[in-house]
Design a protein around this motif. Structure first.
Motif, PDB file in Angstrom:
ATOM      1  N   THR A   1       6.616  -1.620  -4.161  1.00 26.25           N
ATOM      2  CA  THR A   1       7.388  -2.821  -4.445  1.00 26.25           C
ATOM      3  C   THR A   1       6.542  -4.060  -4.172  1.00 26.25           C
ATOM      4  N   GLU A   2       6.528  -4.993  -5.094  1.00 27.14           N
ATOM      5  CA  GLU A   2       5.749  -6.209  -4.902  1.00 27.14           C
ATOM      6  C   GLU A   2       6.334  -7.044  -3.775  1.00 27.14           C
ATOM      7  N   VAL A   3       5.470  -7.592  -2.953  1.00 31.15           N
ATOM      8  CA  VAL A   3       5.948  -8.452  -1.867  1.00 31.15           C
ATOM      9  C   VAL A   3       6.271  -9.830  -2.411  1.00 31.15           C
TER      10      VAL A   3
ATOM     11  N   GLY B   1       0.821  -1.208   0.000  1.00 28.61           N
ATOM     12  CA  GLY B   1       0.000   0.000   0.000  1.00 28.61           C
ATOM     13  C   GLY B   1       0.848   1.248   0.000  1.00 28.61           C
ATOM     14  N   ALA B   2       0.242   2.351  -0.416  1.00 28.11           N
ATOM     15  CA  ALA B   2       0.979   3.595  -0.598  1.00 28.11           C
ATOM     16  C   ALA B   2       1.562   4.151   0.692  1.00 28.11           C
ATOM     17  N   THR B   3       0.882   3.964   1.812  1.00 30.30           N
ATOM     18  CA  THR B   3       1.368   4.513   3.070  1.00 30.30           C
ATOM     19  C   THR B   3       2.592   3.770   3.577  1.00 30.30           C
ATOM     20  N   LEU B   4       2.519   2.444   3.569  1.00 28.49           N
ATOM     21  CA  LEU B   4       3.616   1.643   4.103  1.00 28.49           C
ATOM     22  C   LEU B   4       4.784   1.549   3.132  1.00 28.49           C
TER      23      LEU B   4
ATOM     24  N   SER C   1      15.899  -3.433   1.092  1.00 25.73           N
ATOM     25  CA  SER C   1      14.688  -3.617   0.286  1.00 25.73           C
ATOM     26  C   SER C   1      15.013  -4.406  -0.967  1.00 25.73           C
ATOM     27  N   PRO C   2      14.687  -5.709  -0.990  1.00 25.28           N
ATOM     28  CA  PRO C   2      14.930  -6.500  -2.184  1.00 25.28           C
ATOM     29  C   PRO C   2      13.968  -6.101  -3.287  1.00 25.28           C
ATOM     30  N   ARG C   3      14.160  -6.663  -4.444  1.00 23.90           N
ATOM     31  CA  ARG C   3      13.254  -6.362  -5.550  1.00 23.90           C
ATOM     32  C   ARG C   3      11.816  -6.654  -5.147  1.00 23.90           C
ATOM     33  N   ARG C   4      11.647  -7.717  -4.411  1.00 22.00           N
ATOM     34  CA  ARG C   4      10.368  -8.009  -3.786  1.00 22.00           C
ATOM     35  C   ARG C   4      10.631  -8.262  -2.313  1.00 22.00           C
TER      36      ARG C   4
END
Length: 298
Positions: free
Chosen positions: A35-37, A27-30, A280-283
């Motif tokens: 980035t896709e999980v 989500g935009a806030t977090l 922060s990995p790609r996902r």
């Protein structure tokens, strides 16, 4: 002095594969970057990356590793989830409310092994052998007894340092799970349980203690921040009579709703280095993760 790193996550919920749909991002806030999980592979990569340069590292979890799982893991009663966590090098976990989704007998099977009572063994020549890491349930007792349904504490030795762990789910677990699965069980107060268990570990000569508590809290920043923490976990941590105990909290409501690496500011806790998981990995992985490093006397 030995520097010990603790890597913590929770709410794995059998996410072997990256989730899609509404859960594809935080989500935009977090996470403004959207980035896709990721799933198990990305979590494993994150853990491996964080371990680099830290020869004395422990990997722990704060519950909800199983239960509420996607089809791929749920179809096999979360046995693949346990095996994936073993491959990631998980050392110890506390229980969460979802560990009780299918009842105590099934949780004990997940810990100790055996075939499913209805579906049997998926591989008859290689029955499920249980988890090689302990689930801790210090505040879950058989009704009318002080006996816990699983061990409440464990001690890991890393770099010659003995690190004690106390695992607990929230006292309010009965409000979150089907009553049939927890009939005959009692969920005790978290503060009283933690203080008693910490005293026992201290009596055994353990100086570094970590509480793995499956209880919620919120913070105002992004997933990599720890800003303005509030909620039940903070009140519980502040009730600890052992100021040097490190608390690893969890959010029991959702694997993706509030991921944040943090540690309640219990007075007296002063690590040599506190490191938030800003990596922060790609996902990124779907669960809360945190890293902390402190120095302990060997």
């Amino acid at each position: 002095m030995v520097a010990v790193q603790v890597l913590s996550f929770n709410d794995y919920h059998g996410h072997l594969e990256p989730p899609g749909g509404a859960d594809a991002t935080l989500g935009a806030t977090l996470d403004p970057s959207a980035t896709e999980v990721g799933g198990a592979e990305y979590l494993a990569t994150a853990l491996d990356t964080l371990r680099q340069g830290h020869p004395h590292s422990l990997t722990v979890a704060a519950g909800d590793l199983i239960g509420g799982s996607p089809f791929l893991s749920g179809l096999f009663h979360d046995e693949p989830s346990v095996e994936s966590l073993e491959a990631m090098g998980l050392d110890v976990s506390g229980v969460g409310n979802h560990e009780f989704d299918e009842g105590l007998a099934e949780l004990q099977r997940m810990q100790y092994g055996g075939c499913h009572p209805d579906d049997g063994c998926y591989f008859p020549d290689r029955p499920y052998d249980g988890a090689d890491f302990p689930w801790l349930a210090a505040n879950v007792h058989f009704a009318g007894s002080t006996k816990t349904v699983l061990p409440g504490t464990s001690v890991e030795t890393v770099g010659g340092v003995r690190v004690g762990f106390i695992g607990m789910t929230l006292e309010g677990t009965p409000e979150l799970v089907a009553q049939a699965g927890i009939r005959g069980l009692r969920f005790a107060d978290e503060v009283a349980t933690a203080n008693a268990a910490a005293a026992q570990l201290t009596a055994q000569g353990v100086e570094a203690i970590v509480v793995l508590l499956h209880e919620g809290g919120v913070q105002a920043g992004t997933y990599g921040a720890c800003e303005g923490i509030s909620g039940p976990v903070l009140n519980i941590a502040e009730g600890s009579t052992r100021p040097s105990t490190w608390w690893s909290p969890a959010t029991p409501t959702s694997p993706t709703s509030a991921p944040w690496p943090t540690r309640p500011a219990t007075p007296g806790w002063s690590p040599r280095r506190r490191r938030s998981d800003g990596w922060s990995p790609r996902r990124c992985c779907p669960s809360t993760s945190a890293a902390a490093t402190w120095s302990a006397t060997r």
